[in-house]
Design an enzyme around this catalytic site. Structure first.
Site, short mmCIF file in Angstrom:
data_model
loop_
_atom_site.label_atom_id
_atom_site.label_comp_id
_atom_site.label_asym_id
_atom_site.label_seq_id
_atom_site.Cartn_x
_atom_site.Cartn_y
_atom_site.Cartn_z
N PRO A 160 0.74 -1.02 -0.02
CA PRO A 160 0.03 0.11 -0.17
C PRO A 160 0.80 1.28 -0.11
O PRO A 160 1.96 1.24 0.45
CB PRO A 160 -0.68 -0.07 1.21
N SER A 165 7.48 5.09 9.31
CA SER A 165 7.50 3.76 8.26
C SER A 165 6.28 3.21 8.27
O SER A 165 5.12 3.54 8.94
CB SER A 165 8.51 3.02 8.82
N LYS A 166 6.16 2.18 7.24
CA LYS A 166 4.87 1.64 6.92
C LYS A 166 4.49 0.96 8.12
O LYS A 166 3.35 0.65 8.48
CB LYS A 166 4.92 0.58 5.98
N ARG A 167 5.53 0.27 9.02
CA ARG A 167 5.25 -0.66 9.99
C ARG A 167 4.44 0.33 11.41
O ARG A 167 4.17 -0.33 12.33
CB ARG A 167 6.44 -1.17 10.42
#
Ligand code: GLU
Length: 511
Positions: free
Chosen positions: A17, A264-266
């Site tokens: 995504p 970040s994505k996380r």
């Protein structure tokens, strides 16, 4: 004067995504293009097939559609430079890689993974300044700079795996300009001989990106700071091909709320706010990450939040429509320093958009929630309610907590509030109040307020005590907007009924 049309692109790799940092990159490109009357292109960089994630491309398209960022050309629109998906342009790149071999700017390399590993280990143990395949170490490796022409030819013919690497000049100062960072100087010996073309017949990001930016006549490359280290190579590639390079602008990183490191994505749900525009379900693990859309953000607010993540207009104005952003945007006003993401400010933006929306429009959205709760109310009624409570909400989903009592009479009363607000004299006072309400002919907020306040004054009651007990009976708790406004909306009959119920349930307080 340079009359060349501005052409910019957003070039995501469909590896998952889109993160809000990516949407911001696209937004700045879009604003820049529109501000200059130029074109905005969506190119998909999917040459790394190992990292391909199904659904990512559709997700990217849906995200932009939701937040109102429009492209002029791209995978979904076509255009004069089609195709816009790199995997469909595969044939183009080999020719360019070979061109660089001819000009002496690239070479074939036949090293096996084991040999590459051994090189890295050796350089690490020697504590070399540059531990990669570079101008300093390539002399010891198996490549066309070392092997004879015949050896190279026979290796290729016998089907040996090879890659094409860029031949980085040794100890040269590479200078270039970045619109945001100014002049950047790098010594070429610190850089490695990047692979341009892989053994699977696909180009790497670097080659495909440069070739496509050139062929698609991109004038400005606006992208995240994480690509700055690749810029010297890109500048040299343009030079090697004899092409004029576009102008570059590397945008600051988006940082975590505490400023410590890149968002970040996380980070997403771990920090309590979404990092994706739309909800994303990982097709491999099934794990769901929240999105701005599903969390109740308006797309206009989302855009406004992202616009201010690294850019500012230089004035006090904070609320900008897309149209205003297009007019005000310039790369000169994008800062160098990383910008922290502030989740509270994000909510504030949504609140600002919410209170500016017409009650009728909000009522339409709120009706969806009310229907789910089995509540049947007219649009006009809901609009009146929304008008009274929207100041207290950041999202439409907050409305219920602020307004449930407009739709359902209290069936029980907040125990703490009862203890504090239901006094010995409350029962008789509310009894009297009920009769007064019953007698009011013009049941509007102002009139009710006037009549009730006159009565309190005449009787010399404590206004605080009366109003607190009164609110308790009408709302069931100590929350809610101006009490007289509530009464006017729920109406005389309902108001009287609620007092009756309350008197029955709470009774006379002793002592
Ligand atoms: N494909 C790269 C990415 O995923 C594009 C970087 C660039 O804009 O040059 O971000």
């Amino acid at each position: 004067m340079n009359t060349k049309e501005v052409r910019v692109r957003f070039a995501p790799s469909p590896t998952g995504p889109l993160h809000i940092g990516g949407v911001r990159t696209a937004l700045y490109n879009y604003l820049f293009a529109r501000n200059h009357g130029g074109k905005f292109i969506l190119r998909i960089e999917d040459t790394d097939q190992n990292r391909f994630v199904p659904g990512a491309e559709d997700y990217i398209l849906e995200s932009f559609e939701w937040c109102g960022i429009e492209f002029d050309e791209g995978i979904h629109k076509g255009g004069p430079y089609a195709p816009y998906r790199q995997s469909e342009r595969k044939e183009i790149y080999r020719e360019y890689a070979e061109k660089l071999i001819e000009t002496g700017d690239a070479y074939y390399a036949f090293d096996t993974p084991e040999e590459l590993d051994a090189l890295r280990k050796k350089l690490e143990s020697e504590k070399a300044v540059n531990t990669s395949y570079s101008s300093l170490s390539r002399k010891e490796m198996k490549n066309s700079l070392i092997l004879t022409k015949e050896e190279v030819q026979s290796k290729i013919e016998s089907g040996d795996d090879y890659v094409i690497r860029f031949k980085m000049p040794e100890n040269e100062e590479i200078k270039f300009q970045d619109i945001i960072r100014g002049e950047v100087i790098v010594n070429s010996s610190t850089l490695d001989d990047k692979v341009l073309f892989k053994s699977d017949g696909m180009p790497t990001y670097h080659l495909a990106n440069i070739v496509d930016d050139h062929l698609m006549e991109i004038t400005h490359v606006i992208r995240g700071e994480e690509w700055l280290p690749s810029l010297p190579l890109h500048v040299l590639l343009y030079k090697a091909f004899g092409w004029k390079s576009p102008q570059f602008a590397h945008m600051p990183l988006t940082l975590k709320p505490d400023g410590k490191g890149k968002l970040s994505k996380r980070d997403g749900d771990r920090l309590g706010f979404p990092v994706f525009p739309l909800e994303w379900k990982n097709p491999q693990t099934g794990e769901v990450s929240s999105g701005y859309r599903e969390s109740g953000y308006f797309p206009e607010a989302f855009i406004n939040i992202l616009a201010f993540l690294g850019w500012n207009p230089g004035t006090e104005q904070e609320i900008f429509s897309m149209k205003e952003l297009i007019e005000a945007f310039s790369l000169e006003r994008v800062g160098k320093a990383g910008s922290r993401f502030d989740p509270e400010k994000a909510k504030w933006y949504n609140h600002q958009y919410l209170i500016r929306k017409r009650d009728k429009e909000l009522a339409r959205l709120y009706q969806l929630i009310l229907k789910e709760k089995g509540i049947d109310a007219s649009d006009d009624y809901v609009a009146k309610v929304v008008g009274l409570i929207k100041e207290r909400a950041n999202f439409v989903k907050d409305f219920w907590d602020q307004s449930s009592f407009f739709f359902v009479a209290p069936g029980s009363y907040d125990a703490k509030a009862v203890k504090k607000r239901w006094k010995a004299q409350s029962y008789d006072q509310m009894q009297e109040l009920k009769q007064i309400l019953e007698s009011i002919a013009e049941f509007n907020s102002e009139n009710i307020e006037k009549i009730i306040k006159d009565w309190i004054e005449k009787k010399e009651y404590s206004i605080g005590a009366v109003m607190n007990a009164f609110r308790l009976l009408i709302v069931g708790a100590t929350i809610g907007p101006h009490l007289f406004d509530i009464l006017a909306v729920i109406g005389k009959e309902e108001s009287v009924q609620r007092i009756k119920n309350g008197l029955g349930i709470l009774g006379r307080k002793m002592g």
